[in-house]
Structure formats: structure tokens, C-alpha cells
Design a protein around this motif. Structure first.
Motif, PDB file in Angstrom:
ATOM      1  N   GLN A   9       0.874  -1.176   0.000  1.00 42.99           N
ATOM      2  CA  GLN A   9       0.000   0.000   0.000  1.00 42.99           C
ATOM      3  C   GLN A   9       0.910   1.225   0.000  1.00 42.99           C
ATOM      4  N   SER A  72      -7.398  -3.068  -6.562  1.00 40.87           N
ATOM      5  CA  SER A  72      -8.327  -2.440  -5.634  1.00 40.87           C
ATOM      6  C   SER A  72      -9.067  -3.535  -4.875  1.00 40.87           C
ATOM      7  N   GLU A  76      -9.913  -0.049  -1.370  1.00 40.19           N
ATOM      8  CA  GLU A  76      -8.574   0.422  -1.030  1.00 40.19           C
ATOM      9  C   GLU A  76      -7.652   0.077  -2.195  1.00 40.19           C
TER      10      GLU A  76
END
Length: 93
Positions: A9, A72, A76
């Protein structure tokens, strides 16, 4: 992730300067840093031995500017990299 893949991330760029001034979106660039969310088991060499991964979960890593597959999950955004594509692990002070 499967094999030698790493789910990362990306860190969000700061919205304020150190002095507290709000930065416009046009001056914010994509950071080349991220946090490892998940790591695959590793890949195997030609003899079938499992090669260890260079990163582990929760490592803060340095990422290439381009590359990786954007994913995704539950609204997120993540990026999927191969272990060999990650440039380095950043140490906390």
C-alpha cells in the motif's frame, strides 16, 4: 499473493508542509514509499528449493517509480510487485 509477489500500500503524500502550509494537489507527487501488506511464500529455484523473500509484512519499502500491478480491494488501492522489483527496505530512526 502467490509465489514471489508482494502486496504494497503506497504511502499518501503529505498535504501540509512542515511549517503548516496546505499544499495544492498539483504540487503533491506520488511517493515511492509503501508498507508491505502481504507477502507470498517465495519462488523456487531450478532444483525446487524455496528462495526466501527479501521483505516481510509491515516493512516500509522503497518502490520503483513505475511498474507493479494496481489492485483495488474493498475500495482500497494497492500495488502488487515482484520481490525483486522492490528497491529496498527503509529503516526507522
Amino acid at each position: 499473493p502467490l509465489l514471489d509477489r508482494v502486496l504494497v500500500q503506497r504511502l499518501e503524500p503529505p498535504t501540509k508542509s512542515i511549517g503548516g502550509v496546505l499544499l495544492p494537489e498539483t504540487s503533491q507527487s506520488k511517493l515511492n514509499e509503501g508498507v508491505v501488506i502481504a507477502v507470498g511464500p517465495g519462488r523456487r529455484d531450478k532444483d525446487g528449493a524455496l528462495l526466501p523473500m527479501g521483505v516481510k509484512r509491515d516493512d516500509k519499502v522503497l518502490l520503483p517509480q513505475y511498474g507493479g500491478n494496481e489492485v483495488s480491494i474493498n475500495d482500497e488501492d494497492f500495488v502488487l510487485f515482484r520481490d525483486e522489483d522492490i528497491l529496498g527496505v527503509l529503516a526507522d530512526k
